[in-house]
Design a protein around this motif. Structure first.
Motif, PDB file in Angstrom:
ATOM      1  N   TYR A 157       4.147   5.628  -3.086  1.00 32.12           N
ATOM      2  CA  TYR A 157       4.544   4.233  -2.842  1.00 32.12           C
ATOM      3  C   TYR A 157       6.049   4.106  -2.586  1.00 32.12           C
ATOM      4  CZ  TYR A 157      -0.083   3.375  -4.709  1.00 32.12           C
ATOM      5  OH  TYR A 157      -1.438   3.386  -4.912  1.00 32.12           O
ATOM      6  N   ASN A 184       0.832  -1.194   0.000  1.00 33.30           N
ATOM      7  CA  ASN A 184       0.000   0.000   0.000  1.00 33.30           C
ATOM      8  C   ASN A 184       0.872   1.251   0.000  1.00 33.30           C
ATOM      9  OD1 ASN A 184      -2.458  -1.485   0.243  1.00 33.30           O
ATOM     10  ND2 ASN A 184      -1.936  -1.861   2.374  1.00 33.30           N
ATOM     11  N   GLN A 185       0.228   2.403  -0.063  1.00 29.20           N
ATOM     12  CA  GLN A 185       0.957   3.666  -0.012  1.00 29.20           C
ATOM     13  C   GLN A 185       1.642   3.828   1.335  1.00 29.20           C
ATOM     14  OE1 GLN A 185      -1.809   6.824  -0.966  1.00 29.20           O
ATOM     15  NE2 GLN A 185      -1.977   6.161  -3.094  1.00 29.20           N
TER      16      GLN A 185
END
Length: 189
Positions: free
Chosen positions: A88, A61-62
């Motif tokens: 990211y 995920n980010q």
């Protein structure tokens, strides 16, 4: 200090219904504010990018913090485009472009870099119905211009003192060094 990881996320409301949702804040607890792994992990769900309509890169995920951001590319009266790869922590190029047309929202992603597995996630308040690689949610038809595996999931999360439900639908694209993919959200009458 407790932002959401939602860089590149968007919402789509049709006749007051959240077809593509921003789920809002989670249940505020001590850990919510003091433990980043709780706040951005699956325990809270709504704060991490896994609870937003944004890509997942190689299963990740980010990131969170000031260094993980988007770079503005352009906007006009029909849409906007951002480079979201820094969210990211990668140097490869990943852009997200959103345009509107009559009764339609078009979302385009462009990726160039090393070979990666990118999953394009969308979040809704409604369970998606899949038929022949087309997703329907209420009176919206979602079409992807590439062949992808489509995975759906139901998520239960806490907001204040209530239990809430959201649905994710993921388009899993084959690992690639270059991706140009388009999603059309067509609003039916």
């Amino acid at each position: 200090m407790h932002n959401h990881n939602d860089i590149g996320a968007f919402t789509l409301l049709v006749k007051g219904k959240k077809i593509i949702s921003d789920l809002g804040g989670g249940k505020y607890t001590w850990d919510y504010f003091n433990n980043k792994d709780v706040r951005y992990g699956d325990e809270v769900f709504v704060c991490g990018s896994q609870g937003h309509s944004v890509p997942i890169i190689d299963g990740k995920n980010q990131e969170f913090g000031r260094d993980y951001r988007a770079d503005y590319i352009f906007s006009n009266n029909k849409g906007v485009k951002f480079a979201i790869n820094k969210a990211y922590g990668i140097d490869d190029l990943l852009t997200a472009e959103y345009t509107t047309e009559q009764n339609k929202v078009v979302v385009k992603y462009h990726y160039e870099g090393i070979k990666r597995q990118i999953t394009f996630r969308f979040i809704s308040d409604f369970a998606p119905k899949i038929k022949d690689s087309v997703i329907e949610i209420e009176n919206v038809r979602i079409v992807c211009d590439k062949q992808c595996e489509i995975l759906t999931d139901k998520h239960i999360f806490a907001r204040t003192n209530e239990s809430c439900i959201a649905y994710s639908f993921d388009y899993v694209y084959a690992p690639s060094e270059k991706i140009d993919i388009e999603f059309s959200f067509e609003i039916k009458d």
